[in-house]
Design an enzyme around this catalytic site. Structure first.
Site, mmCIF file in Angstrom:
data_model
loop_
_atom_site.group_PDB
_atom_site.id
_atom_site.type_symbol
_atom_site.label_atom_id
_atom_site.label_comp_id
_atom_site.label_asym_id
_atom_site.label_seq_id
_atom_site.Cartn_x
_atom_site.Cartn_y
_atom_site.Cartn_z
ATOM 1 N N GLN B 122 0.812 -1.226 0.000
ATOM 2 C CA GLN B 122 0.000 0.000 0.000
ATOM 3 C C GLN B 122 0.841 1.268 0.000
ATOM 4 O O GLN B 122 0.456 2.288 0.561
ATOM 5 C CB GLN B 122 -1.008 -0.009 1.153
ATOM 6 N N MET B 492 -26.588 15.321 -20.833
ATOM 7 C CA MET B 492 -25.703 16.331 -21.412
ATOM 8 C C MET B 492 -24.899 15.742 -22.568
ATOM 9 O O MET B 492 -24.660 16.401 -23.577
ATOM 10 C CB MET B 492 -24.773 16.897 -20.329
#
Ligand SMILES: Cc1ncc(C[n+]2csc(CCOP(=O)(O)OP(=O)(O)O)c2C)c(N)n1
Ligand SMILES: [Mg+2]
Lengths: 169, 597
Positions: B122, B492
């Protein structure tokens, strides 16, 4: 639109000497599509707390103003100075390796002499010159060296400072 | 290097020192999500009660929630996420805050200092990844720097042009003892944003404005960011000058929408009168807006005959795309104070007759009623999305209402038909246009204003981008109302495909939608649906009456488009009007415009 003409600018930036500061400056140029013709950086304070970055760039007047404003708003930037707005001195240093023997070798040495380049290393088949000067002087020297055996160049990029009493302070 | 020397107090852990610094900075809420690298901080959070932690369901949402919190309170929002994927998930939110100048501090966990650079579990180069995504970022490598950096992060986030600041915190720095110092009042070594305007520029501006015949004030998000007093002064200035005033998408609420001098929003989907006033003015006063491409249209045709005054806190915004005649660097509040004083002081008498003529012209444009649409009220009629927003607005009048939006057509209809009288009540993703912003932003607003009405005016596609936050709403009993204008399309996108790509609706249909009513219920919320015009008011009333989170699925006309529209690449005076105005339209999109998107 006004100011479409390109101009070159030499910009000095005094920055906090912290990790990542150079990446911020370079990221700004790449992210916004500005040119970098040359960039140099080194600490300039005795305690190493500040560094000076010198950038040579090109752009329209509006873009140069943008570059300065964008640099100025970076948190670790103390000062941005556009040296090209006034008289200033620019210098670069180049290390130049030329390989060859015979007449070419002699010619290389004559040219170096004319440019006041110093020989800092030599073998029977090579010279390494050190040359300091403005960028165009270095360019001219390299052009002349090409036919006589130019093999390798290492340049520092431009360091610059204002003429007279003016300081970046 | 601080001017004041303070005795440091050694804290048991870096985590405790951080929490103390956050409290000193006025933080009462953190939006976050835990993970291995930040467990020491979560442990410290567990052992105190002053700072509330809102557990989101995705780190992007933590950042948007903090944005909503910040925009509705004027305070700095605070985010906490873990290293690696926690940090990368937060990046979209950070860029969103950067583009819209929202003050945030984002704390990210990092692998211990000795593992940095080892491709540890990580590990991500968080400061590298977020360098261009933040106003500034820090990696704390020494415990003695920790508290100074936290304090500085808040100072940088909140001052000058606000923005997100990230602090990357290696796990050993969180565990090891760290000295605590109170925030220093000494100025920053290198960062000193300019906030007070140059009085000479103010005089030049007022001289131009007093002599103008066709002035316009164009105010943006900078006025909102300068605090509610700046909006009050904007209103005072506009009223004392008699000038027309328009707002950007980010500036809505800085000037009361009900005022007779208000022209509505300008830009790509702005009103006819706002855009033509911008096009035809002789002096333009830009306060805290940045000549965004969605506002200017084609640059070389933008307001060709005007002198332009631009006041902005960020010098880099001035002369960036539009060359201006008077550049004022300063905070909008300081600028407005100075403008008002100089206006009173400047002896030149304004040409009121010319101004009256200008207003006559504006009234002609206004009479076009560019936001006109027709709603068939017969039973069984399909709901027009504009009507849905108008009815929602009417039903909420008199209540303290905050509106957030997602991104798309619904966002523009919200901006056009919901009227804002006050600043800090409208939060939309303007610069980045991030779908998925509205729900988590509404969450953050509701946390800051537990008793207010908070509505996310949403599209069905955007809502799905952070739908997991329904869980957060339920857990923290946040009664956010999600008002979906469900047109079954990425409307849109569909609109652009209709107008620019020969109605080839490539991948813009919202296929396989969930049943939003059931979805709400499965998240412990209330689900409502309006299918026909006669359902609308009842659904709105029910939605507003419940003190729980609600999804209201409003089925609207799938084919409706947002008008007016300035096609990309067109100047302001070549606006497309809606079907109500057939015959008025000039030909729209140019080939050059196609590329400008
Ligand atoms: C994260 C993200 N991805 C893609 C886009 C491009 N985009 C802009 S609007 C839009 C469609 C939005 O659809 P919907 O939420 O249903 O809103 P509508 O336009 O239908 O009102 C898309 C895909 C975006 N703005 N953000
Ligand atoms: Mg839709």
């Amino acid at each position: 639109m006004p100011g479409q003409n390109l101009r070159a600018a030499t910009i000095s930036v005094l920055v906090e000497n912290e990790s990542g500061v150079l990446a911020r400056v370079i990221g700004l140029f790449s992210g916004r599509g500005y040119n970098i013709d040359s960039l140099t950086v080194a600490p300039v304070e005795r305690d190493g707390s500040k560094s000076r970055i010198t950038i040579v760039t090109q752009g329209t007047e509006m873009v140069i103003e943008q570059i300065k404003a964008q640099l100025d708003r970076l948190v670790p930037v103390y000062k941005v100075l556009d040296l090209s707005e006034g008289p200033h001195l620019s210098r670069e240093l180049a290390l130049i390796k030329v390989l060859g023997t015979g007449e070419k070798r002699a010619e290389a040495l004559r040219l170096a002499d004319a440019f006041r380049a110093r020989v800092i290393d030599a073998t029977t088949e090579s010279f390494t010159f050190e040359l300091t000067g403005a960028t165009d002087k270095l360019d001219a020297f390299l052009d002349l060296m090409r036919p006589v055996g130019l093999a390798e160049v290492s340049r520092t990029g431009v360091a610059a400072i204002a003429r007279g009493m003016k300081t970046i302070g | 290097m601080d001017g004041t020397i303070q005795a440091a107090e050694l804290m048991n852990s870096g985590a405790e020192a951080i929490l103390r610094a956050l409290k000193a900075q006025g933080v009462d809420t953190i939006f976050g999500y835990p993970g291995g690298a930040v467990l020491p901080l979560y442990d410290a959070i567990f052992q105190q009660n002053e700072i509330r932690h809102i557990l989101v369901r995705h780190e992007q949402a933590a950042v948007h929630a903090a944005e909503g919190y910040a925009r509705s309170t004027g305070k700095v929002g605070c985010v906490l996420v873990t290293s690696g994927p926690g940090a990368t998930n937060a990046v979209t939110g950070l860029v969103d805050a950067l583009m819209d100048s929202i003050p945030l501090v984002c704390l990210t966990g990092q692998v211990p200092t000795h593992l940095i650079g080892n491709d540890a579990f990580q590990e991500a180069d968080t400061t590298g990844i977020t360098r261009q995504a933040t106003k500034h970022n820090y990696l704390v490598k020494r415990s003695e720097d920790l508290v100074r950096v936290i304090h500085e992060a808040f100072q940088v986030a909140r001052t000058g042009r606000p923005g997100p600041v990230l602090v990357d915190l290696p796990k050993d720095i969180l565990i090891n003892p760290a000295p605590y110092r109170e925030p220093s009042s000494a100025p920053h070594r290198s960062y000193r944003p300019r906030t007070e305007p140059d009085p000479r520029r103010i005089e030049e501006a007022v001289a131009l404005l007093k002599r103008s015949a066709r002035p316009v004030v164009y105010a943006g998000g900078g006025v909102i960011n300068a605090g509610p007093e700046a909006s009050r002064l904007l209103t005072e200035f506009v009223r004392m000058t008699g000038f027309p005033c328009t707002n950007t998408l980010m500036g809505l609420g800085s000037f009361p929408a009900s005022d007779g001098q208000y022209l509505g929003m300008l830009g790509m989907h702005g009103t006819y009168e706002a855009n033509l006033a911008m096009h035809g003015c002789d002096v333009m006063l830009n306060l805290g807006a940045r000549f965004d491409d969605r506002v200017t249209g084609r640059l070389n045709a933008f307001s060709p005959g005007s002198k332009k005054i631009h006041a902005d806190i960020d010098p880099a915004n001035i002369n960036k795309s539009v060359a201006v005649d008077v550049a004022i660097v300063g905070d909008a509040l300081a600028v407005l104070k100075a403008l008002i004083a100089a206006w009173k002081h400047e002896p030149h008498v304004q040409d009121r007759a010319a101004l009256a003529q200008w207003w006559q012209q504006i009234d002609v444009w206004r009479a076009k009623d560019s936001l006109r649409y027709t709603q068939n009220r017969d039973r069984g009629s399909i709901i027009k999305p504009q009507y849905a927003v108008e009815q929602l607005f009417k039903a909420t009048r008199g209540r303290e209402t905050f509106v957030t939006t997602e991104v798309g057509q619904h966002q523009m209809w919200a901006a056009q038909y919901f009227k804002f009288e006050k600043p800090n009540h409208w939060m939309t993703s303007g610069g980045l246009g991030t779908m998925g912003y509205g729900l988590p932003a509404a969450m953050g607003v509701q946390v800051a204003h537990p008793d207010a009405l908070v509505i996310d005016i949403a599209g069905e596609a955007s809502t799905l981008m952070n739908i997991q936050e329904m869980g957060t709403l339920a857990q923290f009993r946040l009664p956010v109302k999600i008002f979906i204008l469900n047109n079954k399309y990425m409307g849109m996108v569909r609109q652009w495909q209709e107008l620019l790509h020969g109605s080839r609706y490539s991948n813009s249909y919202s296929e396989a939608l969930p049943d939003f009513v059931k979805l709400a219920e499965s998240f412990h919320a209330v689900g409502l649906r309006a299918e026909k015009v006669e359902d609308l008011d009842r659904v709105i009333a029910e939605m507003l009456a419940v003190d729980r989170p609600v999804i209201a699925d409003i089925c609207v006309d799938e084919k409706e488009n947002v008008f007016p529209m300035i096609p990309s690449g067109a100047p302001h005076n070549e606006m497309l009007l809606g079907p109500e105005h057939k015959g008025d339209n000039r030909p729209g999109v140019t080939d050059a415009g196609m590329a400008l998107v």
